[in-house]
Scaffold this motif. Structure first.
Motif, mmCIF file in Angstrom:
data_model
loop_
_atom_site.group_PDB
_atom_site.id
_atom_site.type_symbol
_atom_site.label_atom_id
_atom_site.label_comp_id
_atom_site.label_asym_id
_atom_site.label_seq_id
_atom_site.Cartn_x
_atom_site.Cartn_y
_atom_site.Cartn_z
ATOM 1 N N PRO A 16 -0.802 -10.832 -3.118
ATOM 2 C CA PRO A 16 -1.517 -10.846 -1.755
ATOM 3 C C PRO A 16 -0.633 -9.849 -0.706
ATOM 4 C CG PRO A 16 -0.248 -12.914 -2.257
ATOM 5 C CD PRO A 16 -0.246 -11.903 -3.419
ATOM 6 N N ALA A 17 -1.321 -9.263 -0.002
ATOM 7 C CA ALA A 17 -0.780 -8.506 0.927
ATOM 8 C C ALA A 17 -1.333 -8.817 2.460
ATOM 9 C CB ALA A 17 -1.025 -6.676 0.945
ATOM 10 N N GLY A 29 0.723 -1.140 0.020
ATOM 11 C CA GLY A 29 0.123 -0.071 -0.046
ATOM 12 C C GLY A 29 0.785 1.222 0.061
ATOM 13 N N THR A 30 1.986 1.155 -0.497
ATOM 14 C CA THR A 30 3.028 2.281 -0.615
ATOM 15 C C THR A 30 2.936 3.058 -1.897
ATOM 16 O OG1 THR A 30 4.476 0.975 0.841
ATOM 17 C CG2 THR A 30 5.246 2.833 -0.144
ATOM 18 N N THR A 31 2.791 4.435 -1.786
ATOM 19 C CA THR A 31 2.703 5.237 -3.029
ATOM 20 C C THR A 31 4.189 6.183 -2.809
ATOM 21 O OG1 THR A 31 0.474 5.790 -2.570
ATOM 22 C CG2 THR A 31 1.918 7.285 -3.960
ATOM 23 N N TYR A 70 7.535 -2.047 16.394
ATOM 24 C CA TYR A 70 8.031 -0.872 15.777
ATOM 25 C C TYR A 70 9.058 -1.457 14.310
ATOM 26 C CZ TYR A 70 6.729 0.986 19.825
ATOM 27 O OH TYR A 70 5.886 1.627 21.082
ATOM 28 N N PHE A 71 8.741 -2.729 14.082
ATOM 29 C CA PHE A 71 8.939 -3.350 12.688
ATOM 30 C C PHE A 71 7.923 -3.858 12.160
ATOM 31 C CE2 PHE A 71 13.147 -3.640 15.478
ATOM 32 C CZ PHE A 71 14.203 -2.919 14.610
ATOM 33 N N LEU A 72 7.423 -2.931 11.212
ATOM 34 C CA LEU A 72 5.879 -3.503 10.986
ATOM 35 C C LEU A 72 5.908 -3.900 9.321
ATOM 36 C CD1 LEU A 72 4.424 0.192 11.726
ATOM 37 C CD2 LEU A 72 4.632 -1.963 13.239
ATOM 38 N N ASN A 73 5.261 -4.907 9.284
ATOM 39 C CA ASN A 73 5.160 -5.868 8.000
ATOM 40 C C ASN A 73 4.477 -5.337 7.223
ATOM 41 O OD1 ASN A 73 5.203 -7.947 6.232
ATOM 42 N ND2 ASN A 73 4.675 -9.485 7.613
ATOM 43 N N LEU A 84 -4.078 -10.800 8.634
ATOM 44 C CA LEU A 84 -5.038 -10.358 7.947
ATOM 45 C C LEU A 84 -4.482 -10.081 6.334
ATOM 46 C CD1 LEU A 84 -6.441 -7.309 10.254
ATOM 47 C CD2 LEU A 84 -7.408 -9.592 9.541
ATOM 48 N N GLU A 85 -5.299 -10.512 5.399
ATOM 49 C CA GLU A 85 -4.977 -10.356 4.060
ATOM 50 C C GLU A 85 -5.898 -9.208 3.648
ATOM 51 O OE1 GLU A 85 -5.270 -12.436 -0.297
ATOM 52 O OE2 GLU A 85 -5.582 -13.681 1.513
#
Length: 473
Positions: free
Chosen positions: A413-414, A255-257, A299-302, A456-457
């Motif tokens: 898939p995220a 979900g990165t722009t 604080y290390f977020l997948n 969660l997917e």
């Protein structure tokens, strides 16, 4: 960050003994200078590192240690793949009760003073120990480490060729701890020119070249509000004199722009990575793929491997010069499927074979004898960066080509695995009546706490389903 309410994780024990990762060495270096900032220096050096390699400085966040960042950030993986050394500075509760770097203290975060001076002493010591290339020194940091990173880029543009501020603050946003909360929580209502002046006044008389700056910010960060990413963008585009009109905008995994701002020569000078739904932390993506890294945790977020994209932005995946044959020209993407990318390039005289690199790591297992290659086993809907190099009859690998990017078809898939509290904090779920519900599907995930964990997917933008049995669900 700089105030008690920011990050409350207990500091992990510092590494005191030598450790190894894929043949490299992680250890403490004690004799690096007068150390006015009272920091500790740890380094990771890949086995057989040649002289003239780049150097990366990686600053941990509040409540963390150098060892936490060494283990969780993914930087050692790319040090091995791209051949560079990493310095991991460490502060402690003696400097700050939450083990935060003092990005908000003008007696510690300015040129020639305190922690900033200690970090630069570490750079000098690493250059001496490992023969690092002083023209290719980079700095990155999370949270308070991100704030100090921005300060270091402003204080020492003659030392650092580039930086990456992860969930951090603009350079010299605050001069006292009392002012730190205002920076974290809201806009400072400064113009881009005023932000740029804070950089220019940090090393008066310096006229460039300026460091290239990557900015990573989660849209659901309630510790360092997303406006800080915007203000960092304003600050560094003003310093570069390139305005705030994006040169390119594209979507990345998690979900990165990515919004890029090019310099006058058409090269990226400032990049802003906005990670949708991500809370406060460093973006990682555990896995063995070339664009996967790190260990998920507090604080290390997948979400996405920020270290991979930062290394690409800095140019660490491509050596400045090669030995042997020249770089192939005309590298082109000729086709993509959901799990493959096909490439072609122009032949190089004297080449016995070629090596193809995906994200800086060799793709496949054997030599490529022609001028085409199809890379398989990839993930759908995912961008990949490729370079190619010619190999002569003696086995000497020449210079690598310019990189091209290919995106496989389909949708990747995220999936996100963490406790219910952090799923909610990241904007993938919400709580009602003490229970947690997945956004979109509304599936009941159980009690809203740190003890219940789910995967969660994201099956479509903003729509999440429970995928505990495997992803895709």
């Amino acid at each position: 960050m700089g105030i008690p309410a920011a990050l409350g994780a207990a500091p992990a024990a510092a590494a005191t003994a030598t450790a190894t990762a894929t043949g490299g060495t992680y250890q403490q270096v004690s004799d690096f200078g007068s150390n006015p900032g009272n920091l500790a220096m740890y380094t990771y050096v890949p086995a057989g590192l040649p002289t003239g390699a780049p150097l990366v400085v990686a600053l941990h966040g509040c409540g963390q240690s150098a060892n936490d960042y060494y283990t969780g950030s993914g930087w050692p993986k790319y040090a091995d793949a791209y051949r560079f050394a990493v310095v991991f500075p460490q502060t402690d509760p003696g400097n700050n009760p939450l083990s935060c770097f003092s990005w908000f203290d003008s007696s510690k975060d300015t040129r020639g003073n305190g922690e900033a001076a200690s970090v630069v002493q570490m750079v000098s010591r690493a250059e001496s120990l490992y023969g690092s290339d002083s023209r290719r020194v980079f700095v990155t940091g999370l949270s308070a480490g991100g704030g100090l990173t921005a300060d270091l880029l402003a204080d020492y543009p003659d030392v650092f060729a580039g930086g990456a501020v992860d969930s951090g603050l603009p350079a010299q946003c605050a001069g006292t701890q009392a002012a730190a909360s205002g920076c974290q929580n809201g806009s400072q209502n400064l113009t881009p020119g005023q932000w740029g002046d804070k950089v220019r006044s940090s090393d008066p008389g310096y006229t460039g070249p300026w460091p290239r700056v990557a900015i990573w910010q989660g849209t659901a960060d309630y510790t360092v509000r997303p406006v800080n990413g915007t203000e960092l963008r304003d600050q560094w585009t003003d310093v570069w004199g390139i305005g705030r009109t994006p040169s390119t905008t594209r979507s990345l995994p998690g979900g990165t722009t990515l919004t890029t701002y090019d310099d006058g020569n058409g090269n990226p000078a400032v990049e802003l990575y906005s990670v949708s739904g991500m809370g406060h932390g460093l973006a990682v993506a555990p896995g063995s793929g070339p664009d996967q890294c790190g260990t998920a945790g507090a604080y290390f977020l997948n979400t996405i491997c920020s270290s991979y994209y930062t290394a690409q932005f800095w140019g660490l995946a491509t050596p400045v010069s090669g030995s042997g044959l020249p770089a192939p020209s005309g590298l082109t993407v000729t086709g993509t499927t959901a799990d493959s990318v096909s490439l072609s390039w122009n032949p190089v005289g004297g080449a016995a074979s070629y090596e193809v690199y995906r994200g800086g790591t060799r793709a496949g297992t054997g030599a490529v004898t022609g001028t085409t290659y199809t890379d398989t086993g990839l993930t759908a809907g995912t961008p990949y960066d490729y370079t190619v190099a010619a190999v002569d009859s003696s086995g000497t690998v020449g210079a690598r080509s310019a990189a091209v990017r290919a995106t496989t078809s389909g949708r990747a898939p995220a999936c996100y695995t963490t406790d219910n509290y952090h799923q909610t904090l990241a904007g993938r779920a919400h709580q009602s009546g003490g229970y947690t519900y997945a956004n979109g599907s509304g599936q009941n995930m159980g009690l809203w706490n740190l003890l219940v964990t789910h995967t969660l997917e994201e099956t479509s933008p903003g729509y999440y389903v429970i995928a505990d049995s495997g992803c895709p669900a």
